[in-house]
Design an enzyme around this catalytic site. Sequence first.
Site, PDB file in Angstrom:
ATOM      1  N   ASP A 245       0.856  -1.183   0.000  1.00  0.00           N
ATOM      2  CA  ASP A 245       0.000   0.000   0.000  1.00  0.00           C
ATOM      3  C   ASP A 245       0.901   1.246   0.000  1.00  0.00           C
ATOM      4  OD1 ASP A 245      -2.370   1.425   0.169  1.00  0.00           O
ATOM      5  OD2 ASP A 245      -2.573   1.198   2.354  1.00  0.00           O
TER       6      ASP A 245
ATOM      7  N   HIS B 143      -7.678   9.456   4.247  1.00  0.00           N
ATOM      8  CA  HIS B 143      -7.216   8.387   5.135  1.00  0.00           C
ATOM      9  C   HIS B 143      -7.580   8.732   6.584  1.00  0.00           C
ATOM     10  CE1 HIS B 143      -4.239   7.676   1.733  1.00  0.00           C
ATOM     11  NE2 HIS B 143      -4.959   6.579   1.809  1.00  0.00           N
TER      12      HIS B 143
ATOM     13  N   ASP C  99      -9.269   0.187   6.316  1.00  0.00           N
ATOM     14  CA  ASP C  99      -8.353  -0.014   7.437  1.00  0.00           C
ATOM     15  C   ASP C  99      -8.999   0.487   8.734  1.00  0.00           C
ATOM     16  OD1 ASP C  99      -6.199  -0.472   9.070  1.00  0.00           O
ATOM     17  OD2 ASP C  99      -4.864   0.977   8.145  1.00  0.00           O
TER      18      ASP C  99
ATOM     19  N   SER D 237     -13.189   3.395   4.481  1.00  0.00           N
ATOM     20  CA  SER D 237     -13.887   2.836   5.634  1.00  0.00           C
ATOM     21  C   SER D 237     -15.195   3.585   5.787  1.00  0.00           C
ATOM     22  CB  SER D 237     -13.055   3.010   6.904  1.00  0.00           C
ATOM     23  OG  SER D 237     -12.093   1.971   6.997  1.00  0.00           O
TER      24      SER D 237
HETATM   25 ZN    ZN Z   1      -4.518   4.961   0.624  1.00  0.00          ZN
END
Ligand code: ZN
Length: 346
Positions: A83, A189, A268, A226
């Site tokens: 990643d 993120h 994540d 997410s």
């Molecule tokens: Zn990413």
Amino acid sequence: MPLVSMRQLLDEAAKGGYGVGAFNVNNMEQIQAIMEAARETKSPVIVQASRGARSYSQDRFLYHLMLAATELYPEIPTVLHLDHGNSVDTCKSAIAMGFTSVMMDGSLMPDGKTPSTFEYNVKTTREVVEMAHAKGITVEGEIGCLGGIEDGHGAGLDGLSHLTDPDQAVEFVRQTGVDALAIAIGTSHGAYKFTKKPTGETLKMDRLIEIHRRLPRTHLVMHGSSSVPKDLQDIINQYGGKLKPTWGVPIEEIQLGIKNGVRKINVDTDNRLAITGAIRKVFAEKPEEFDPRSYLKPARDAMKKVVAVRMTQFGQAGHAGDYAPIPLADMARRYEGRGMPVVSSE
Ligand SMILES: [Zn+2]
């Protein structure tokens, strides 16, 4: 079966019209949670490790845990993906270690923070594509910059500052030959993606649909996806945590993306929340416990539950047995014969 190329999983997903979750790992329990969820739902799966995860786990540990996963779950097509590789060298070391897919994120400079130029992005990504495809390894690129910071990687901007330009996306794919393309459409993120439920103003699904229209045969990737469900936030806060109110990407928006070329969805934060909530609950309810298994097992179960739900929502459930793995050497020959095209459904 051995670890397989991500390209094969995504080509199959395109054929079947579904998406595949890519879940981040740092340790054994997270890998076990993902593999158990994959077995339960009969899902092909992408397991991914960031640079932070590789350094945390001294990545040889991680790699051998993944080999154990392929031995223990032979019926699950499993990809090990890097990643946000920040440089050609990082991608090179992942390939040398045995990763079957790498992301070269040339949207940022090697510091993982400073937005780069289009020319730099094309040049570095192209270099990784040549090196990876020669070994049958898949490459994901990124055009535009995602919001937020994770594991020290990210420009720290809001998700809307560097949206992907559709013309640039077309040109980038043409010049690099990437297999999959991460695009910036307003996602970030980390846990704090949106301050309220996203609308078309903050999550640009119309932009995604336009990019898919222009690049119908490129596998699109949604990062920072997410859903940050309230029940997972609540468990943490109920047992002494201090999360501020936050919103993620609603499942129905991800499903709209999947109808429009999204084949890989990075998750994540949801798993981090599930793990932390489960551990906090044990600490609060059974303060006398001190065997790590007494909280790591519920943590693993909580993550497995979230992953299994996502696999079902993304549509990958039930597809583990659809195909036999193509050896990496055969993938390399396919790239050779076709001059590194980006095609999906054949
Ligand atoms: Zn990413």
